[in-house]
Design a protein around this motif. Structure first.
Motif, PDB file in Angstrom:
ATOM      1  N   ASP A 283     -42.272  21.086  52.610  1.00 34.92           N
ATOM      2  CA  ASP A 283     -42.655  21.399  53.746  1.00 34.92           C
ATOM      3  C   ASP A 283     -43.526  19.401  54.401  1.00 34.92           C
ATOM      4  O   ASP A 283     -43.675  18.784  53.793  1.00 34.92           O
ATOM      5  CB  ASP A 283     -43.903  21.548  52.960  1.00 34.92           C
ATOM      6  N   ILE A 284     -42.925  19.227  55.276  1.00 34.43           N
ATOM      7  CA  ILE A 284     -42.708  18.260  55.677  1.00 34.43           C
ATOM      8  C   ILE A 284     -43.480  17.929  56.894  1.00 34.43           C
ATOM      9  O   ILE A 284     -44.260  16.900  56.171  1.00 34.43           O
ATOM     10  CB  ILE A 284     -41.400  17.570  56.497  1.00 34.43           C
ATOM     11  N   LEU A 285     -44.357  18.623  56.689  1.00 37.16           N
ATOM     12  CA  LEU A 285     -45.948  18.347  57.901  1.00 37.16           C
ATOM     13  C   LEU A 285     -46.767  17.057  57.264  1.00 37.16           C
ATOM     14  O   LEU A 285     -47.776  17.144  57.847  1.00 37.16           O
ATOM     15  CB  LEU A 285     -46.132  19.760  58.883  1.00 37.16           C
ATOM     16  N   LYS A 286     -46.440  18.129  55.847  1.00 36.46           N
ATOM     17  CA  LYS A 286     -47.499  17.603  55.430  1.00 36.46           C
ATOM     18  C   LYS A 286     -47.564  16.157  54.658  1.00 36.46           C
ATOM     19  O   LYS A 286     -49.185  15.668  54.151  1.00 36.46           O
ATOM     20  CB  LYS A 286     -48.100  18.253  54.283  1.00 36.46           C
ATOM     21  N   GLU A 287     -46.481  15.775  54.365  1.00 36.83           N
ATOM     22  CA  GLU A 287     -45.947  14.881  53.872  1.00 36.83           C
ATOM     23  C   GLU A 287     -46.213  13.399  55.604  1.00 36.83           C
ATOM     24  O   GLU A 287     -46.750  12.322  54.521  1.00 36.83           O
ATOM     25  CB  GLU A 287     -44.574  14.491  54.241  1.00 36.83           C
ATOM     26  N   TYR A 288     -46.386  13.774  56.486  1.00 35.50           N
ATOM     27  CA  TYR A 288     -46.788  12.895  57.860  1.00 35.50           C
ATOM     28  C   TYR A 288     -48.286  12.741  58.053  1.00 35.50           C
ATOM     29  O   TYR A 288     -48.549  11.818  58.366  1.00 35.50           O
ATOM     30  CB  TYR A 288     -46.502  13.300  58.661  1.00 35.50           C
ATOM     31  N   MET A 289     -49.642  13.651  57.131  1.00 36.16           N
ATOM     32  CA  MET A 289     -49.891  14.367  57.229  1.00 36.16           C
ATOM     33  C   MET A 289     -50.666  13.117  55.938  1.00 36.16           C
ATOM     34  O   MET A 289     -52.008  13.017  56.204  1.00 36.16           O
ATOM     35  CB  MET A 289     -51.225  14.803  57.611  1.00 36.16           C
ATOM     36  N   ALA A 290     -50.116  13.571  54.905  1.00 36.97           N
ATOM     37  CA  ALA A 290     -51.150  13.237  53.620  1.00 36.97           C
ATOM     38  C   ALA A 290     -50.535  12.487  52.510  1.00 36.97           C
ATOM     39  O   ALA A 290     -51.018  11.565  51.219  1.00 36.97           O
ATOM     40  CB  ALA A 290     -51.445  14.507  53.360  1.00 36.97           C
ATOM     41  N   ARG A 291     -49.317  12.565  52.286  1.00 37.66           N
ATOM     42  CA  ARG A 291     -48.690  12.269  50.949  1.00 37.66           C
ATOM     43  C   ARG A 291     -46.768  10.733  51.853  1.00 37.66           C
ATOM     44  O   ARG A 291     -47.360  10.433  50.999  1.00 37.66           O
ATOM     45  CB  ARG A 291     -48.008  12.865  50.837  1.00 37.66           C
ATOM     46  N   GLY A 292     -46.591  11.127  52.409  1.00 40.90           N
ATOM     47  CA  GLY A 292     -45.727   9.978  53.053  1.00 40.90           C
ATOM     48  C   GLY A 292     -44.180   9.766  52.563  1.00 40.90           C
ATOM     49  O   GLY A 292     -43.506   9.107  53.271  1.00 40.90           O
TER      50      GLY A 292
ATOM     51  N   TYR B  19     -41.368  11.007  54.129  1.00 47.35           N
ATOM     52  CA  TYR B  19     -40.909  11.351  55.248  1.00 47.35           C
ATOM     53  C   TYR B  19     -39.620  10.965  55.209  1.00 47.35           C
ATOM     54  O   TYR B  19     -39.924   9.268  54.990  1.00 47.35           O
ATOM     55  CB  TYR B  19     -41.618  11.502  56.304  1.00 47.35           C
ATOM     56  N   ILE B  20     -38.764  11.060  56.049  1.00 46.10           N
ATOM     57  CA  ILE B  20     -37.516   9.862  56.103  1.00 46.10           C
ATOM     58  C   ILE B  20     -37.391  10.471  57.663  1.00 46.10           C
ATOM     59  O   ILE B  20     -37.496   8.962  58.280  1.00 46.10           O
ATOM     60  CB  ILE B  20     -36.064  10.593  55.104  1.00 46.10           C
ATOM     61  N   TYR B  21     -36.802  11.404  58.171  1.00 47.71           N
ATOM     62  CA  TYR B  21     -36.507  11.659  59.511  1.00 47.71           C
ATOM     63  C   TYR B  21     -37.939  11.683  60.448  1.00 47.71           C
ATOM     64  O   TYR B  21     -38.575  12.542  60.295  1.00 47.71           O
ATOM     65  CB  TYR B  21     -35.566  13.122  59.817  1.00 47.71           C
ATOM     66  N   PRO B  22     -37.108  11.759  62.127  1.00 45.15           N
ATOM     67  CA  PRO B  22     -39.035  12.369  63.027  1.00 45.15           C
ATOM     68  C   PRO B  22     -39.020  13.790  62.641  1.00 45.15           C
ATOM     69  O   PRO B  22     -37.890  14.579  62.076  1.00 45.15           O
ATOM     70  CB  PRO B  22     -38.179  11.978  63.989  1.00 45.15           C
ATOM     71  N   PRO B  23     -40.413  14.360  62.739  1.00 43.72           N
ATOM     72  CA  PRO B  23     -40.751  15.535  62.806  1.00 43.72           C
ATOM     73  C   PRO B  23     -39.789  16.366  63.463  1.00 43.72           C
ATOM     74  O   PRO B  23     -39.335  17.763  62.636  1.00 43.72           O
ATOM     75  CB  PRO B  23     -42.198  15.866  63.897  1.00 43.72           C
TER      76      PRO B  23
ATOM     77  N   GLU C  93     -36.523  16.893  64.261  1.00 43.51           N
ATOM     78  CA  GLU C  93     -35.065  16.471  63.233  1.00 43.51           C
ATOM     79  C   GLU C  93     -35.953  17.163  61.560  1.00 43.51           C
ATOM     80  O   GLU C  93     -34.798  18.245  61.018  1.00 43.51           O
ATOM     81  CB  GLU C  93     -34.762  14.902  62.863  1.00 43.51           C
ATOM     82  N   SER C  94     -37.347  16.727  61.269  1.00 44.93           N
ATOM     83  CA  SER C  94     -36.818  17.919  60.180  1.00 44.93           C
ATOM     84  C   SER C  94     -37.387  18.979  60.037  1.00 44.93           C
ATOM     85  O   SER C  94     -37.075  19.559  58.862  1.00 44.93           O
ATOM     86  CB  SER C  94     -37.990  16.797  59.261  1.00 44.93           C
ATOM     87  N   MET C  95     -37.792  19.267  60.878  1.00 44.63           N
ATOM     88  CA  MET C  95     -37.837  20.991  61.706  1.00 44.63           C
ATOM     89  C   MET C  95     -36.212  22.106  61.642  1.00 44.63           C
ATOM     90  O   MET C  95     -36.565  22.750  61.337  1.00 44.63           O
ATOM     91  CB  MET C  95     -38.895  20.798  62.954  1.00 44.63           C
ATOM     92  N   ARG C  96     -35.681  20.833  62.437  1.00 49.99           N
ATOM     93  CA  ARG C  96     -34.317  22.132  62.505  1.00 49.99           C
ATOM     94  C   ARG C  96     -33.881  21.567  60.923  1.00 49.99           C
ATOM     95  O   ARG C  96     -33.676  22.995  60.793  1.00 49.99           O
ATOM     96  CB  ARG C  96     -33.357  20.369  63.375  1.00 49.99           C
ATOM     97  N   ILE C  97     -34.495  21.004  60.322  1.00 51.32           N
ATOM     98  CA  ILE C  97     -33.118  20.786  58.456  1.00 51.32           C
ATOM     99  C   ILE C  97     -34.391  22.051  57.728  1.00 51.32           C
ATOM    100  O   ILE C  97     -34.038  23.344  57.195  1.00 51.32           O
ATOM    101  CB  ILE C  97     -33.695  19.723  57.658  1.00 51.32           C
ATOM    102  N   ILE C  98     -35.380  22.272  58.389  1.00 49.86           N
ATOM    103  CA  ILE C  98     -35.937  23.213  57.727  1.00 49.86           C
ATOM    104  C   ILE C  98     -35.997  24.959  58.118  1.00 49.86           C
ATOM    105  O   ILE C  98     -35.647  25.474  56.725  1.00 49.86           O
ATOM    106  CB  ILE C  98     -37.196  22.805  57.765  1.00 49.86           C
ATOM    107  N   THR C  99     -35.870  24.998  59.209  1.00 46.25           N
ATOM    108  CA  THR C  99     -35.275  26.353  59.839  1.00 46.25           C
ATOM    109  C   THR C  99     -33.897  26.681  59.470  1.00 46.25           C
ATOM    110  O   THR C  99     -33.713  27.589  59.009  1.00 46.25           O
ATOM    111  CB  THR C  99     -35.314  26.249  61.684  1.00 46.25           C
TER     112      THR C  99
ATOM    113  N   GLY D  26     -32.230   9.191  62.459  1.00 47.49           N
ATOM    114  CA  GLY D  26     -33.629   7.759  62.790  1.00 47.49           C
ATOM    115  C   GLY D  26     -33.903   8.088  61.911  1.00 47.49           C
ATOM    116  O   GLY D  26     -34.021   9.323  60.880  1.00 47.49           O
ATOM    117  N   ILE D  27     -35.105   6.724  61.787  1.00 48.82           N
ATOM    118  CA  ILE D  27     -36.482   7.583  60.679  1.00 48.82           C
ATOM    119  C   ILE D  27     -37.934   7.378  61.968  1.00 48.82           C
ATOM    120  O   ILE D  27     -37.631   7.487  62.384  1.00 48.82           O
ATOM    121  CB  ILE D  27     -36.169   6.293  59.902  1.00 48.82           C
ATOM    122  N   HIS D  28     -38.802   8.100  60.785  1.00 52.00           N
ATOM    123  CA  HIS D  28     -39.915   7.917  61.537  1.00 52.00           C
ATOM    124  C   HIS D  28     -40.848   6.827  60.968  1.00 52.00           C
ATOM    125  O   HIS D  28     -40.689   6.164  60.086  1.00 52.00           O
ATOM    126  CB  HIS D  28     -40.752   9.618  60.851  1.00 52.00           C
ATOM    127  N   ARG D  29     -41.483   6.834  62.122  1.00 48.07           N
ATOM    128  CA  ARG D  29     -42.655   5.832  62.034  1.00 48.07           C
ATOM    129  C   ARG D  29     -43.724   6.580  61.843  1.00 48.07           C
ATOM    130  O   ARG D  29     -44.121   7.089  63.178  1.00 48.07           O
ATOM    131  CB  ARG D  29     -42.608   4.192  62.950  1.00 48.07           C
TER     132      ARG D  29
END
Length: 551
Positions: A191-200, A202-206, A208-214, A543-546
């Motif tokens: 679950d990468i979306l909660k990493e962006y908002m609460a845990r941290g 993450y590696i890639y931008p949203p 590309e992360s969603m592509r891996i998940i799907t 790339g990596i997410h900021r």
């Protein structure tokens, strides 16, 4: 049809069919005073909106549970989250927990593994094996599950940005045990979306992360059908300081984003939705927590049916794992944490969880000792076998308080979801910092309450004692990191470097194109390409997410 008639029909059809396949634990359930404990208690009067709001267990809208017999058939999976040091040390802890009566495994990975770095990377220094087990390659995964039959054990892995790599390693280990991918069961958090908002972590931008998940969704529906492809997590949102309502709202909004992304990737909703799972926190306010779980089930059922047109009942069911709230544990008077965890575990069970992790009393200070983790597991076992709360389904249903609170949480959570929809969905709202700001505000208010003594934390701001005895703690030795580096170097010396380079090159080509990435990751893993090497391929292309910082 009256509720009594509906109940009789439910018992004669849905329940009878279920019991024919999986009998209940006992022929009949009775209290110590020999009072019969009914399978499901219902009002003997007209209850307006009963079918629409409550229904029966195992039936839409699933407010009262996702299975027709719930814990009368089988208790929840008792799944203690564990992992530390090397794969060998964690393997020994898993075998201990299984021998103590745990019924599923839950793997904690160290931060380098979560962030896609090998143990010998500069970024890993000082973190190897500290908060979970270090996994650099398939060789570590083989050691982690050595002697544990993966065809018989369900395994949950708390892993997100590198979930695809770890799942491929698990598949490869199972194959080496003679267990094909279609026979293994478990969950990756993913679950990468909660990493962006609460845990941290993450590696890639949203995007590309969603592509891996799907890609994981699509691959698993064909080749790993018993695997839960994602555990959409409110746990960390709550740990970051959200309220119960925010936990439900932000988690389900993330769920909507994943379903949207999968449909846009060409998947039919009923092909992947039955394997979506959720992960919630159990906090101290017992009644609010019970209502939260019931509301979450009802909201998700309606979203899947009405918004996405899901027809398979399994697509509409919100199945969830629960962990007791680590953020409520205190370093002061750590034995008080046993009582906190008991209340929280009881809330999870009364709320109908499918699996449960109970935190150990010393987790505010360190990783749990063996004694502490045994007490935590025994807490679940006492609730299951001695309390009687598992003998009737949804026992707090019909309480004026609980039903009202369930309705209120549903209403407030839906208001948040509608707000997020207006902002463009969960991904866009996260990029604007909406959820982060709401969580920050909630956390600030909670902390102010403690500091002003409006909120009492026993042993912290009231009922304190001086000169507490220091408890015995588990400490991870520095030697773990050097041993892991030596092991990694030795593994690389033995592998076929040409095969590794070829597999990584194929993976890079796939990442630049539109191929499903999973077969290429699995191929790379089998050559003993490391987790860091695979993650670096993606870093180079995606790339990596900021982080977007919002105050």
């Amino acid at each position: 049809m009256s509720i009594t008639d509906s109940k009789q029909k439910w018992n004669e059809t849905v329940v009878a069919k279920n019991i024919a396949k999986a009998p209940e634990r006992m022929a009949e359930f009775r209290t110590t005073s020999d009072t019969e404990m009914e399978r499901c208690f219902t009002p003997e009067f007209n209850y307006p909106g009963y079918d629409e709001q409550l229904g029966f267990p195992g039936q839409y809208p699933y407010t009262r549970g996702v299975q027709p017999t719930m814990y009368r058939g089988r208790f929840w999976t008792m799944r203690q989250y564990a992992g530390f040091g090397t794969a060998k040390e964690s393997n020994e802890r898993y075998k201990y927990l299984l021998s103590a009566g745990q019924t599923g495994l839950s793997v904690a990975f160290d931060l380098p593994t979560q962030m896609g770095y090998d143990s010998d990377a500069a970024m890993s220094m000082g973190e190897v094996g500290k908060v979970g087990v270090a996994i650099d390659s398939l060789a570590d995964m083989e050691m982690l599950f050595d002697g544990i039959p993966l065809g018989q054990v369900s395994t949950s892995m708390t892993i997100n940005s590198t979930a695809a790599i770890l799942l491929c390693m698990y598949i490869a280990v199972a194959e080496k045990q003679g267990v094909s991918a279609d026979k293994i069961s478990g969950t990756i958090q993913n679950d990468i979306l909660k990493e962006y908002m609460a845990r941290g972590t993450y590696i890639y931008p949203p995007k590309e992360s969603m592509r891996i998940i799907t890609d994981i969704f699509a691959y698993c529906k064909d080749f790993v059908p018993k695997w839960n492809t994602i555990s959409i997590s409110g746990y960390h949102i709550r740990e970051a300081g959200s309220s119960a309502v925010q936990e439900v709202a932000f988690t389900l909004a993330d769920g909507i984003a994943y379903v949207d992304a999968a449909i846009k990737a060409g998947l039919n909703v009923d092909e992947f939705a039955p394997r979506l799972a959720f992960f919630f926190n159990a906090h101290n306010n017992l009644l609010e927590e019970v209502a939260k779980f019931r509301a979450a089930r009802r909201i998700w059922a309606r979203i899947m049916k009405e918004r996405f047109g899901a027809k398979d009942p399994k697509s509409q069911m919100l199945r969830f794992h629960t962990q007791t709230a680590g953020c409520t544990l205190t370093a002061q008077q750590p034995d008080n944490n046993i009582m906190r965890v008991t209340i929280q575990a009881l809330a999870a069970v009364l709320g109908g969880t499918q699996s449960l992790h109970t935190n150990s009393r010393d987790e505010a200070l360190a990783l749990p000792t063996e004694d502490s983790v045994r007490i935590a597991l025994r807490t679940q076992q006492v609730i299951a076998y001695e309390s009687g709360v598992a003998d009737s389904i949804d026992p707090l249903a019909g309480s004026f308080l609980v039903e009202s609170m369930t309705d209120q949480i549903e209403k407030a959570a839906m208001a948040y979801i509608e707000k997020i929809d207006k902002l463009g969905g969960a991904v866009e709202a996260i990029s604007q910092g909406f959820q982060q700001k709401e969580i920050q505000d909630s956390a600030y208010a909670y902390q102010k309450g403690i500091e002003s003594n409006d909120l009492v934390i026993v042993g912290v701001n009231k009922f304190t004692i001086k000169d507490e005895a220091a408890p015995e703690l588990l400490k991870i030795k520095e030697e773990v990191e050097s041993a892991q580096k030596i092991s990694l170097t030795a593994m690389k010396a033995k592998r076929d470097e040409a095969a590794v380079k070829a597999a990584l090159a194929q993976l890079e080509t796939a990442a630049r194109g539109t191929d499903n990435l999973m077969p290429h990751i699995l191929n790379a893993v089998k050559t003993y390409a490391t987790l860091g090497e695979i993650a670096n391929v993606f870093r180079g292309i995606f790339g990596i997410h900021r982080e977007t910082v919002v105050l």
